[in-house]
Each structure stands twice: as C-alpha cells, then as structure tokens.
Enzyme design. Structure first.
Site, PDB file in Angstrom:
ATOM      1  N   ASP A  63      61.999  50.397 -41.278  1.00  0.00           N
ATOM      2  CA  ASP A  63      60.814  50.791 -42.046  1.00  0.00           C
ATOM      3  C   ASP A  63      60.375  52.223 -41.780  1.00  0.00           C
ATOM      4  OD1 ASP A  63      60.115  50.119 -39.447  1.00  0.00           O
ATOM      5  OD2 ASP A  63      58.989  48.345 -40.008  1.00  0.00           O
ATOM      6  N   ASP A 132      50.427  39.691 -35.899  1.00  0.00           N
ATOM      7  CA  ASP A 132      50.223  38.764 -37.028  1.00  0.00           C
ATOM      8  C   ASP A 132      51.528  38.117 -37.483  1.00  0.00           C
ATOM      9  OD1 ASP A 132      51.520  40.866 -38.259  1.00  0.00           O
ATOM     10  OD2 ASP A 132      49.899  41.353 -39.655  1.00  0.00           O
ATOM     11  N   HIS A 134      54.346  39.771 -38.264  1.00  0.00           N
ATOM     12  CA  HIS A 134      55.213  40.547 -39.168  1.00  0.00           C
ATOM     13  C   HIS A 134      56.527  40.930 -38.494  1.00  0.00           C
ATOM     14  CE1 HIS A 134      52.975  44.423 -37.786  1.00  0.00           C
ATOM     15  NE2 HIS A 134      54.197  44.534 -37.342  1.00  0.00           N
ATOM     16  N   GLU A 139      54.280  41.843 -43.947  1.00  0.00           N
ATOM     17  CA  GLU A 139      53.022  41.268 -43.468  1.00  0.00           C
ATOM     18  C   GLU A 139      52.885  39.816 -43.953  1.00  0.00           C
ATOM     19  OE1 GLU A 139      51.495  42.742 -41.256  1.00  0.00           O
ATOM     20  OE2 GLU A 139      50.698  44.714 -41.769  1.00  0.00           O
TER      21      GLU A 139
END
Ligand code: F6R
Length: 256
Positions: A63, A132, A134, A139
């Site tokens: 990313d 979270d 990810h 996400e």
C-alpha cells in the site's frame, strides 16, 4: 492456518524472517509481498544481517498513501528504501510500490494487479495487522474479494498512524492498497503481530468468524497463512496450548 507464539517481538520477527530467508535461498527469483509500519522493522533488520542475494528478487508492496510522493519522509517508498532496499542488492527495476501520485489511480491499480500476474504471482506475502483488523489498508467492511484499489482510512487507523506523521491531521485520508482478494491469491502469507494492542484483532482473526468487520479473518480462507505472534499479541487467543503443541511437535518435513 498456523499460529506460532514467541516470547517477544524480536523472536516473533526472527521466526517470520526465517520464512523469507529460506525462500530467497531456495528460490533466488522469488516474488515477495512486503509491508510497512512499525512491526516489520526488526524483521527487515534481521533479513539485512543475513547477507542474502536479492539480485533476482521481485517485490510488491501492499500500500501507499494517496497524495504522498516517493520523496515524502512518511511515504511507504521512503520507508522501504530506508528500512530494507538501500541495504540489499535488489534491482530497483524489480521494486513495485503503489504510486500515491498516480494521475489516474484506477488505471494504476489495474496495472498493479497485471504486474503481479505478469511476475507469476506473489510467493510469500508479509502482513501486519491494524488494531481494527485491517490487512494492507483493507479497513473493516472491505470486500473479501477486493483487488488493488483506492480506500479511505478509518478514524481509528488515522489516529494509530498519527505517530508517524506527528499529528492526526497530517495523516492522509486516502490510500492505494492491494485488495483482500489479491492477498488471498498469494501462495503463502505470514502475518506478524506484536504488542498488546493487537491482541483483540488477532484473536478475532484467528478464532472468530470470517467477517469483513475483521479483514484479517479472511486469512482463514488462505491456503497457507501463518500468524507469527509475540506473547502479548497472542494474549486473547483461547487455544494457545494447541498452537504451542503443534509448533513444538512439528514433523521434520514441516520445519524450516
Ligand atoms: C502497512 C500495512 C498495514 C500495517 C498495519 C499495522 O503496509 O499494510 O496493514 O501492517 O497498519 O501497522 P503497525 O505495524 O505500524 O502497527
């Protein structure tokens, strides 16, 4: 899915690094999927110390932030150069990192997928995990079939990553990330997680239901996913006795 629990962050990174070292030695033209963030830094340090031959290796990073150029100190281009690439003999033509400044991001994402395909697919993918759940920057609620595309970061991830940018306001909202489908296509993946703040996300990913609310839980569908954890990141798992027994009693053919 295999869960390896190590006493501390250093030994968890060493375990994950062993998979990369073994691959680079046995397949000198391997295709690696690489990650950034705080967690893989000790792993990259250990890989550098191995003095491996990277001359034929190809790499694809997960990313990059949109609007952040390669020269920006917090870009993932800069991170990879600083923490790995400038220390090894990788051919710069074989390095692929999403371009946060692409004039046409959609077209760029499509061509990124095509390049992974043209390289023969990713042999070994390194992942971290967000608090979270990810993976990459997929996400919660990301499509489990997603490919490389633009995503918007959650407020929680922007808060978590403020430590790199100095303030939350400076963290970009948008990113280019490989999709969950892209990650599931890799031949083997190793997720490295260390620290107490990852414990909940790890427990949900390994022992919870497969759900886009915890994108890492999609790895339950991966043909060969290994979680390398330190004690803290493993602290909310319920079946640790089993995972430890499996690891301590591996038949010789399974040991790297
Ligand atoms: C980075 C990436 C992210 C990180 C995750 C954890 O390339 O894809 O999924 O792995 O945000 O980051 P750290 O390691 O900083 O806690």
């Amino acid at each position: 899915m295999e869960v390896i629990i190590q006493p501390n962050a250093e030994s968890a990174a060493r375990m994950a690094a062993r998979l990369f070292t073994h691959l680079i030695r046995t397949k000198p033209n391997a295709v690696l999927g690489l990650a950034t963030g705080g967690t893989p830094v000790p792993l990259y340090k250990q890989l550098i110390e191995q003095n491996l031959d990277w001359s034929q290796i190809t790499s694809f990073n997960l990313d990059e932030y949109i609007g952040v150029g390669a020269e920006h100190p917090q870009s993932y281009h800069a991170f990879m150069h600083e923490n790995l690439f400038r220390h090894v003999n990788i051919n710069s033509a074989n390095i692929h990192i999403p371009d946060g400044m692409a004039a046409d991001p959609d077209l760029f994402c499509q061509s990124y997928e095509e390049k992974i395909c043209a390289a023969g697919g990713i042999d070994l993918q390194l992942l971290g995990i967000g608090t979270d759940g990810h993976i990459g920057f997929n996400e919660p609620t990301s499509s489990l079939a997603s490919r490389t595309r633009i995503k918007t970061l959650t407020a929680r991830t922007r808060k978590d990553n403020a430590r790199f940018f100095g303030s939350e306001d400076a963290v970009p909202f948008h990113v280019i990330t490989m999709g969950i489908g892209t990650i599931l296509d890799t031949r083997k993946t190793v997720l490295l997680a260390t620290g107490k703040n990852k414990a909940r996300a790890v427990a949900e990913a390994v022992e919870g239901p497969i759900t886009s609310m915890n994108p890492a839980s999609a790895l339950q569908l991966h043909r060969s996913a290994i979680f390398c954890l330190d004690e803290e990141a493993a602290s909310e798992l319920t079946r640790t006795d089993y995972y430890r027994w499996v690891f301590d009693n591996k038949p010789a053919w399974q040991v790297i």
